[in-house]
Design a protein around this motif. Structure first.
Motif, short mmCIF file in Angstrom:
data_model
loop_
_atom_site.label_atom_id
_atom_site.label_comp_id
_atom_site.label_asym_id
_atom_site.label_seq_id
_atom_site.Cartn_x
_atom_site.Cartn_y
_atom_site.Cartn_z
N ALA A 21 4.79 -4.59 -9.75
CA ALA A 21 4.80 -3.19 -9.33
C ALA A 21 4.28 -3.07 -7.90
O ALA A 21 3.40 -3.82 -7.48
CB ALA A 21 3.94 -2.34 -10.26
N ILE A 22 4.84 -2.10 -7.19
CA ILE A 22 4.41 -1.81 -5.81
C ILE A 22 4.29 -0.29 -5.67
O ILE A 22 5.20 0.45 -6.04
CB ILE A 22 5.43 -2.32 -4.77
CG1 ILE A 22 5.70 -3.81 -4.95
CG2 ILE A 22 4.93 -2.04 -3.36
CD1 ILE A 22 6.82 -4.35 -4.05
N ALA A 23 3.18 0.16 -5.15
CA ALA A 23 3.01 1.58 -4.82
C ALA A 23 3.30 1.75 -3.33
O ALA A 23 2.75 1.03 -2.50
CB ALA A 23 1.58 2.04 -5.13
N VAL A 24 4.18 2.67 -3.00
CA VAL A 24 4.57 2.87 -1.60
C VAL A 24 4.02 4.20 -1.08
O VAL A 24 3.83 5.15 -1.83
CB VAL A 24 6.11 2.83 -1.43
CG1 VAL A 24 6.66 1.51 -1.93
CG2 VAL A 24 6.79 4.00 -2.15
N TYR A 25 3.77 4.23 0.21
CA TYR A 25 3.26 5.46 0.84
C TYR A 25 4.08 5.76 2.09
O TYR A 25 4.74 4.88 2.66
CB TYR A 25 1.78 5.34 1.19
CG TYR A 25 1.43 4.21 2.14
CD1 TYR A 25 1.43 4.40 3.53
CD2 TYR A 25 1.09 2.95 1.65
CE1 TYR A 25 1.10 3.36 4.40
CE2 TYR A 25 0.76 1.91 2.51
CZ TYR A 25 0.77 2.13 3.88
OH TYR A 25 0.45 1.10 4.74
N SER A 26 4.04 7.02 2.50
CA SER A 26 4.82 7.45 3.66
C SER A 26 4.16 6.99 4.96
O SER A 26 3.03 7.39 5.26
CB SER A 26 4.94 8.98 3.68
OG SER A 26 5.53 9.42 4.89
N PRO A 27 4.85 6.17 5.74
CA PRO A 27 4.25 5.70 7.01
C PRO A 27 4.14 6.82 8.04
O PRO A 27 3.40 6.70 9.01
CB PRO A 27 5.22 4.61 7.48
CG PRO A 27 6.51 4.93 6.82
CD PRO A 27 6.18 5.58 5.51
N GLY A 28 4.86 7.92 7.83
CA GLY A 28 4.82 9.02 8.77
C GLY A 28 3.83 10.11 8.42
O GLY A 28 3.77 11.15 9.11
N ASP A 29 3.03 9.91 7.38
CA ASP A 29 2.06 10.91 6.95
C ASP A 29 0.75 10.74 7.72
O ASP A 29 -0.08 9.91 7.37
CB ASP A 29 1.83 10.79 5.44
CG ASP A 29 0.81 11.79 4.92
OD1 ASP A 29 0.44 12.72 5.67
OD2 ASP A 29 0.37 11.63 3.77
N VAL A 42 -2.37 -0.81 -9.82
CA VAL A 42 -1.31 -1.55 -9.16
C VAL A 42 -1.94 -2.53 -8.18
O VAL A 42 -2.97 -2.25 -7.58
CB VAL A 42 -0.34 -0.58 -8.45
CG1 VAL A 42 -1.03 0.15 -7.31
CG2 VAL A 42 0.90 -1.29 -7.95
N LYS A 43 -1.32 -3.68 -8.05
CA LYS A 43 -1.87 -4.74 -7.21
C LYS A 43 -1.41 -4.62 -5.76
O LYS A 43 -2.16 -4.93 -4.83
CB LYS A 43 -1.46 -6.10 -7.77
CG LYS A 43 -2.05 -7.30 -7.05
CD LYS A 43 -1.64 -8.60 -7.73
CE LYS A 43 -2.23 -9.80 -7.03
NZ LYS A 43 -1.82 -11.08 -7.69
N HIS A 44 -0.18 -4.17 -5.54
CA HIS A 44 0.41 -4.17 -4.21
C HIS A 44 0.70 -2.75 -3.72
O HIS A 44 1.21 -1.92 -4.47
CB HIS A 44 1.72 -4.97 -4.20
CG HIS A 44 1.58 -6.35 -4.73
ND1 HIS A 44 0.97 -7.36 -4.02
CD2 HIS A 44 1.98 -6.91 -5.91
CE1 HIS A 44 0.99 -8.48 -4.74
NE2 HIS A 44 1.60 -8.23 -5.87
N ILE A 45 0.39 -2.48 -2.44
CA ILE A 45 0.80 -1.24 -1.81
C ILE A 45 1.46 -1.57 -0.47
O ILE A 45 1.16 -2.60 0.14
CB ILE A 45 -0.38 -0.26 -1.60
CG1 ILE A 45 -1.39 -0.80 -0.60
CG2 ILE A 45 -1.07 0.03 -2.92
CD1 ILE A 45 -2.51 0.20 -0.26
#
Length: 292
Positions: free
Chosen positions: A218-226, A245-248
């Protein structure tokens, strides 16, 4: 007889995972002149004051505000091409195929992509992503006699998303198939260990937890433009403090990005593991000819 178990399943949330926004905010509300702020204020009031589930509240609010000229499902689908996507999409779906070499393909290793969303399935069915994914699961409306959307036909919330991970795991993709039917682990087409789930925050916690429990990725993603870092902090909390989750990674799907590097490494490790297992099965089944 066991299943081949040579498929790698990549499963994605949509809103703020594959797209920087919410699909309804991006294409439905502007098209029908609905105020985004007023919509979500009215929807939240149903949750706070009348005890609605979040997903049912937003679907009811949508029906209320679109009445009397509610669209058809086909009209919603026609809005799909306007959905915003993060950089690298949809090209990534094709580019990932290059990770599978002759040894992988000779043994039947392949990639399959799925989307599980609390958003509207019809919008996703019309999107440029649809040709690249095997199945899309999302909220759906039935249609009345005039063909206009009416009562919610299917509702997918953050807790029910896990049902669809089991559907992918068992190959039971149709609604009429009972996902609760027992199926031995060696008969399931896509073991959880061969899955990768991508989501963006707390609403994906049940799926993150299931992946962790059953050996998936699993990977949790975030907005690079925030610039507020709110998006990043959601992922940071899930990783550093909640241990969900282990990876972001920032949601950039272009070749060479942090996210792509992780995805490619996960896919390669799973694919190589399948090859090793298949070869070991062949070796263990061989009986040497008698010597002289």
């Amino acid at each position: 007889m066991s299943a081949a178990q040579t498929t790698i399943g990549l499963v994605y949330d949509f809103d703020q995972t594959l797209s920087p926004g919410y699909m309804t905010d991006d294409v439905v509300f502007p098209n029908y002149g609905i105020s985004v702020e007023q919509f979500w204020k009215r929807s939240q009031a149903l949750v706070d004051k009348e005890g609605y589930d979040n997903e049912l509240a937003y679907l009811k609010t949508m029906l209320d505000l679109l009445t009397p000229d509610r669209p058809t499902n086909a009209e919603l689908r026609a809005l799909g091409p306007k959905l915003r996507l993060y950089p690298g999409l949809p090209e990534m779906f094709t580019e990932l195929e290059a990770l599978l070499g002759p040894d992988h393909r000779a043994l039947g290793v392949r990639l399959e992509h799925y989307i599980i969303s609390s958003g509207l399935r019809e919008l996703l069915e019309g999107s440029v992503l649809r040709p690249h994914v095997k199945a899309v699961f999302g909220c759906e409306f039935a249609q009345d006699r005039e063909g206009r959307i009416s009562f919610p036909k299917r509702v997918i919330g953050h807790t029910t998303k896990t049902q669809f991970l089991f559907r992918i795991n068992k190959g039971m993709l149709e609604p009429h198939e009972d996902v609760n039917d027992h199926m031995p682990s060696d008969m399931r087409p896509i073991p959880f260990q061969h899955m990768i789930y991508l989501g963006d925050g707390p609403t994906d916690v049940p799926c993150f937890t299931l992946m962790r429990r059953y050996g998936g990725n699993a990977i949790a993603v975030y907005s690079p433009g925030d610039n507020t870092r709110k998006s990043f902090r959601k992922c940071w909390q899930l990783s550093a403090h909640a241990d969900r989750v282990k990876h972001i990674a920032p949601a950039d799907y272009r070749a060479g990005s942090h996210l792509r590097l992780m995805l490619e490494e996960m896919i390669s490790e799973i694919a190589d593991g399948i090859v090793r297992r298949k070869r070991a099965e062949v070796d263990s089944s061989m009986v040497s000819a008698p010597g002289f």
